[in-house]
Design an enzyme around this catalytic site. Structure first.
Site, PDB file in Angstrom:
ATOM      1  N   GLU A  38      -9.631  -1.932   5.630  1.00 58.07           N
ATOM      2  CA  GLU A  38     -10.269  -1.645   6.914  1.00 58.07           C
ATOM      3  C   GLU A  38     -11.473  -2.571   7.127  1.00 58.07           C
ATOM      4  OE1 GLU A  38      -8.650   0.088   8.812  1.00 58.07           O
ATOM      5  OE2 GLU A  38      -8.301   2.163   8.197  1.00 58.07           O
ATOM      6  N   ASP A  71      -7.447  -2.559  14.411  1.00 60.85           N
ATOM      7  CA  ASP A  71      -8.831  -2.882  14.042  1.00 60.85           C
ATOM      8  C   ASP A  71      -8.909  -4.149  13.175  1.00 60.85           C
ATOM      9  OD1 ASP A  71      -7.710  -1.999  11.683  1.00 60.85           O
ATOM     10  OD2 ASP A  71      -9.095  -0.324  11.371  1.00 60.85           O
ATOM     11  N   HIS A 127      -7.165  -4.685  10.380  1.00 54.30           N
ATOM     12  CA  HIS A 127      -6.912  -4.513   8.941  1.00 54.30           C
ATOM     13  C   HIS A 127      -5.622  -5.206   8.510  1.00 54.30           C
ATOM     14  CE1 HIS A 127      -4.752  -0.404   9.705  1.00 54.30           C
ATOM     15  NE2 HIS A 127      -3.837  -1.319   9.508  1.00 54.30           N
ATOM     16  N   ASP A 159       0.817  -1.216   0.000  1.00 59.13           N
ATOM     17  CA  ASP A 159       0.000   0.000   0.000  1.00 59.13           C
ATOM     18  C   ASP A 159       0.851   1.267   0.000  1.00 59.13           C
ATOM     19  OD1 ASP A 159       0.950  -0.312   2.602  1.00 59.13           O
ATOM     20  OD2 ASP A 159      -0.979  -0.956   3.386  1.00 59.13           O
TER      21      ASP A 159
HETATM   22  P1  PGA Z   1       2.152  -1.116  12.571  1.00 56.39           P
HETATM   23  O1  PGA Z   1       0.916  -1.156  11.584  1.00 56.39           O
HETATM   24  O2  PGA Z   1       3.115  -2.169  12.068  1.00 56.39           O
HETATM   25  O3  PGA Z   1       2.761   0.251  12.439  1.00 56.39           O
HETATM   26  O4  PGA Z   1       1.648  -1.438  13.922  1.00 56.39           O
HETATM   27  C1  PGA Z   1       0.405  -2.401  11.223  1.00 56.39           C
HETATM   28  C2  PGA Z   1      -0.682  -2.227  10.189  1.00 56.39           C
HETATM   29  O5  PGA Z   1      -1.335  -1.170  10.154  1.00 56.39           O
HETATM   30  O6  PGA Z   1      -0.890  -3.166   9.396  1.00 56.39           O
END
Ligand code: PGA
Length: 262
Positions: free
Chosen positions: A145, A138, A140, A67
């Site tokens: 999301e 959450d 994702h 992404d």
């Molecule tokens: P993070 O994010 O590694 O910064 O905790 C994980 C994600 O959003 O997939």
């Protein structure tokens, strides 16, 4: 899903790095799906170590990132282009032409076409051999999301307020966190031949418990990995804190047959 609970992220990253090293030794031109955020950093350190100290070769590897924020140029300090260069690509012998990251500067009507092209390009090189994933608080994966279609493909998504807050540490002020991203879809991720999800810290405990032991639901997008034929989940003790069957996962790992490589 294979659940591997480790004392800390560094030891988890050593195991996960071993899994990737075996893949690259078997298939030097493997196609890797890569992730950003804080989670993959220990693994990226380990891959750089494997390259420098053990000669792990990335010269034929091809990569596709999950992404990118829409509206950020590649040289923006918070862009995932910049993140990947600073934390991984700048330290490996991977040719720039082998690297793909969603383009944050595509706009308007070109977006749909661009996203279709990304999917086509993944397919044209034979598909992803291994997709790395973190997990959002959450649930994702990528930036899919909760309530994302489980059949989704690369497309534009709107970030939830929770995700914008979770990622605000990379931006100053918080108002600068983009609302929109390009992300591989859930079906894009599910097409990878293997998936390696990592999670560290107690703030991921709830999302991990839902993903591993909850129902398969678009409300926790990572739960779809229960349907994946080769998904490995590396956790530290804190991220594993909400699992009801943690003792069983430890028991399975302790009794893993020697011939059964990750
Ligand atoms: P993070 O994010 O590694 O910064 O905790 C994980 C994600 O959003 O997939």
């Amino acid at each position: 899903m294979e659940i591997i609970i480790n004392s800390d992220p560094t030891s988890a990253a050593r195991l996960a790095g071993g899994q990737i090293a075996r893949l690259l030794r078997d298939k030097p031109d493997a196609v890797l799906g890569l992730a950003t955020g804080s989670t993959p950093l220990p693994l990226y350190h380990e891959l750089v170590r494997l390259h420098r100290e053990e000669g792990l070769d990335f010269s034929r590897v091809r990569t596709f990132n999950l992404d990118e924020y829409l509206g950020l140029a590649p040289d923006h300090p918070a862009s995932y282009h910049r993140f990947m260069q600073e934390n991984l690509f700048g330290h490996l012998n991977i040719p720039a032409k082998n690297i793909r990251i969603p383009k944050g500067t595509v706009v308007g009507g070109d977006l749909v076409e661009w996203c279709q092209g990304y999917e086509d390009d993944i397919r044209a090189v034979g598909g992803l051999d291994l997709q790395l994933l973190g997990i959002g608080t959450d649930g994702h994966i990528g930036f899919n999301e909760p309530t994302s279609s489980l059949a989704s493909r690369t497309r534009i998504k709107t970030l939830s307020e929770q995700t914008r807050q979770d990622n605000a540490r990379f931006f100053a002020p918080m108002d600068d966190v983009p609302y929109h991203v390009i992300t591989m879809g859930i079906a894009t991720i599910m097409d990878a031949r293997s998936v390696l999800l990592m999670a560290w810290g107690s703030n991921k405990m709830k999302a991990v418990a839902g993903a591993v032991e909850g129902p398969v639901t678009a409300m926790n997008p990572a739960s779809i990995l229960q349907m994946h034929p080769h998904a490995t989940v590396y956790l530290d003790e804190e991220a594993a804190g909400g699992l009801q069957r943690a003792d069983y996962y430890r028991y399975v790992f302790a009794h893993k047959p020697a011939w059964q490589l990750l």
